[in-house]
Write a protein that holds these residues in place. Structure first.
Motif, PDB file in Angstrom:
ATOM      1  N   VAL A  22     109.862 -10.003 -70.570  1.00 41.61           N
ATOM      2  CA  VAL A  22     109.431 -10.389 -69.229  1.00 41.61           C
ATOM      3  C   VAL A  22     110.660 -10.489 -68.317  1.00 41.61           C
ATOM      4  N   TYR A  23     110.473 -10.182 -67.034  1.00 43.57           N
ATOM      5  CA  TYR A  23     111.578 -10.256 -66.074  1.00 43.57           C
ATOM      6  C   TYR A  23     111.046 -10.726 -64.732  1.00 43.57           C
ATOM      7  N   PRO A  24     111.755 -11.614 -64.060  1.00 37.54           N
ATOM      8  CA  PRO A  24     112.959 -12.357 -64.428  1.00 37.54           C
ATOM      9  C   PRO A  24     112.640 -13.463 -65.433  1.00 37.54           C
ATOM     10  N   ALA A  25     113.645 -14.292 -65.733  1.00 39.81           N
ATOM     11  CA  ALA A  25     113.472 -15.355 -66.723  1.00 39.81           C
ATOM     12  C   ALA A  25     112.279 -16.235 -66.350  1.00 39.81           C
ATOM     13  N   PRO A  26     111.324 -16.385 -67.256  1.00 34.96           N
ATOM     14  CA  PRO A  26     110.107 -17.144 -66.966  1.00 34.96           C
ATOM     15  C   PRO A  26     110.253 -18.632 -67.263  1.00 34.96           C
ATOM     16  N   LYS A  27     109.277 -19.391 -66.812  1.00 37.04           N
ATOM     17  CA  LYS A  27     109.099 -20.793 -67.179  1.00 37.04           C
ATOM     18  C   LYS A  27     107.902 -20.826 -68.114  1.00 37.04           C
ATOM     19  N   ILE A  28     107.990 -21.664 -69.143  1.00 38.91           N
ATOM     20  CA  ILE A  28     106.924 -21.730 -70.136  1.00 38.91           C
ATOM     21  C   ILE A  28     106.668 -23.190 -70.484  1.00 38.91           C
ATOM     22  N   MET A  29     105.398 -23.534 -70.665  1.00 34.51           N
ATOM     23  CA  MET A  29     105.042 -24.896 -71.067  1.00 34.51           C
ATOM     24  C   MET A  29     103.759 -24.860 -71.894  1.00 34.51           C
ATOM     25  N   MET A  30     103.555 -25.938 -72.647  1.00 33.83           N
ATOM     26  CA  MET A  30     102.332 -26.054 -73.440  1.00 33.83           C
ATOM     27  C   MET A  30     101.635 -27.354 -73.074  1.00 33.83           C
ATOM     28  N   TYR A  31     100.315 -27.306 -73.103  1.00 31.13           N
ATOM     29  CA  TYR A  31      99.534 -28.508 -72.865  1.00 31.13           C
ATOM     30  C   TYR A  31      98.252 -28.435 -73.670  1.00 31.13           C
ATOM     31  N   LYS A  32      97.628 -29.600 -73.854  1.00 30.26           N
ATOM     32  CA  LYS A  32      96.375 -29.647 -74.604  1.00 30.26           C
ATOM     33  C   LYS A  32      95.273 -30.133 -73.686  1.00 30.26           C
ATOM     34  N   GLU A  33      94.079 -29.714 -74.027  1.00 32.60           N
ATOM     35  CA  GLU A  33      92.906 -30.070 -73.251  1.00 32.60           C
ATOM     36  C   GLU A  33      91.757 -30.194 -74.238  1.00 32.60           C
ATOM     37  N   ASN A  34      91.152 -31.345 -74.299  1.00 30.90           N
ATOM     38  CA  ASN A  34      90.034 -31.528 -75.217  1.00 30.90           C
ATOM     39  C   ASN A  34      88.770 -30.948 -74.615  1.00 30.90           C
ATOM     40  N   LYS A  35      87.860 -30.517 -75.461  1.00 33.57           N
ATOM     41  CA  LYS A  35      86.654 -29.853 -74.970  1.00 33.57           C
ATOM     42  C   LYS A  35      85.772 -30.776 -74.142  1.00 33.57           C
ATOM     43  N   ASP A  36      85.884 -32.091 -74.324  1.00 29.71           N
ATOM     44  CA  ASP A  36      85.060 -33.031 -73.569  1.00 29.71           C
ATOM     45  C   ASP A  36      85.805 -33.668 -72.402  1.00 29.71           C
ATOM     46  N   GLU A  37      87.018 -33.216 -72.118  1.00 31.38           N
ATOM     47  CA  GLU A  37      87.821 -33.803 -71.055  1.00 31.38           C
ATOM     48  C   GLU A  37      88.189 -32.733 -70.042  1.00 31.38           C
ATOM     49  N   PHE A  38      88.482 -33.172 -68.827  1.00 25.84           N
ATOM     50  CA  PHE A  38      88.786 -32.232 -67.759  1.00 25.84           C
ATOM     51  C   PHE A  38      90.229 -32.359 -67.274  1.00 25.84           C
ATOM     52  N   TYR A  39      91.093 -32.899 -68.068  1.00 22.89           N
ATOM     53  CA  TYR A  39      92.482 -32.986 -67.677  1.00 22.89           C
ATOM     54  C   TYR A  39      93.339 -32.296 -68.725  1.00 22.89           C
ATOM     55  N   ARG A  40      94.555 -32.014 -68.347  1.00 26.30           N
ATOM     56  CA  ARG A  40      95.465 -31.410 -69.311  1.00 26.30           C
ATOM     57  C   ARG A  40      96.664 -32.322 -69.496  1.00 26.30           C
ATOM     58  N   ASN A  52     101.604 -35.769 -90.338  1.00 23.63           N
ATOM     59  CA  ASN A  52     101.169 -36.552 -89.188  1.00 23.63           C
ATOM     60  C   ASN A  52     101.372 -35.838 -87.847  1.00 23.63           C
ATOM     61  N   ARG A  53     102.050 -34.712 -87.846  1.00 27.77           N
ATOM     62  CA  ARG A  53     102.266 -33.945 -86.625  1.00 27.77           C
ATOM     63  C   ARG A  53     101.921 -32.475 -86.855  1.00 27.77           C
ATOM     64  N   ARG A  99     100.442 -32.537 -71.011  1.00 31.47           N
ATOM     65  CA  ARG A  99     101.572 -31.740 -71.451  1.00 31.47           C
ATOM     66  C   ARG A  99     101.959 -32.133 -72.874  1.00 31.47           C
ATOM     67  N   VAL A 100     102.256 -31.143 -73.688  1.00 33.18           N
ATOM     68  CA  VAL A 100     102.637 -31.366 -75.079  1.00 33.18           C
ATOM     69  C   VAL A 100     104.170 -31.354 -75.145  1.00 33.18           C
ATOM     70  N   PRO A 101     104.762 -32.401 -75.731  1.00 29.48           N
ATOM     71  CA  PRO A 101     106.225 -32.455 -75.789  1.00 29.48           C
ATOM     72  C   PRO A 101     106.803 -31.284 -76.593  1.00 29.48           C
ATOM     73  N   SER A 102     107.848 -30.686 -76.054  1.00 31.12           N
ATOM     74  CA  SER A 102     108.481 -29.576 -76.767  1.00 31.12           C
ATOM     75  C   SER A 102     109.617 -30.107 -77.634  1.00 31.12           C
ATOM     76  N   SER A 115     106.150 -26.902 -79.783  1.00 27.17           N
ATOM     77  CA  SER A 115     105.697 -28.229 -79.378  1.00 27.17           C
ATOM     78  C   SER A 115     105.055 -28.935 -80.551  1.00 27.17           C
ATOM     79  N   SER A 116     105.135 -30.260 -80.519  1.00 27.29           N
ATOM     80  CA  SER A 116     104.639 -31.066 -81.624  1.00 27.29           C
ATOM     81  C   SER A 116     103.664 -32.115 -81.088  1.00 27.29           C
TER      82      SER A 116
END
Length: 110
Positions: free
Chosen positions: A31-49, A20-21, A51-54, A73-74
């Motif tokens: 990479v330097y310095p320590a980066p920020k990283i995030m994931m998000y989803k965007e559907n092909k028919d939508e114009f918003y993003r 189910n997930r 955020r995907v829970p990590s 992320s799940s």
């Protein structure tokens, strides 16, 4: 003056499915310095993003001072439509450096 080192590699891939997930992993290395990283989803028919829970985030520092970071992320499979884009965004704070790697999601055939 800010000194930074862009990532050696940035990868995003599907890393699991439990019925189910769907899990996605993003990995940025050297990479330097320590980066920020995030994931998000965007559907092909939508114009918003959205955020995907990590479920896991880890950052490690190498002896050379650079960092490797990964995030897992799940997402509920029922909200992932075929053709949805899953994005991983890497930012190096204070520099304006942003890199995005994307994965086009299609369910595995049974």
């Amino acid at each position: 003056m800010i000194v930074f080192v862009p990532e050696r590699s940035l990868e995003v891939f599907r890393s699991g499915y439990n019925g189910n997930r769907v899990n996605f992993t993003c990995l940025a290395s050297e990479v330097y310095p320590a980066p920020k990283i995030m994931m998000y989803k965007e559907n092909k028919d939508e114009f918003y993003r959205a955020r995907v829970p990590s479920v896991q985030l880890d950052i490690s520092k190498h002896p050379n001072g650079r960092f490797t970071v990964f995030i897992v992320s799940s997402v509920l499979a029922e909200i992932l439509h075929p053709g949805a884009l899953v994005h991983c965004e890497l930012r190096i704070p204070g520099t304006g450096y942003v890199k995005i790697k994307s994965l086009l999601y299609y369910p595995q055939s049974k």
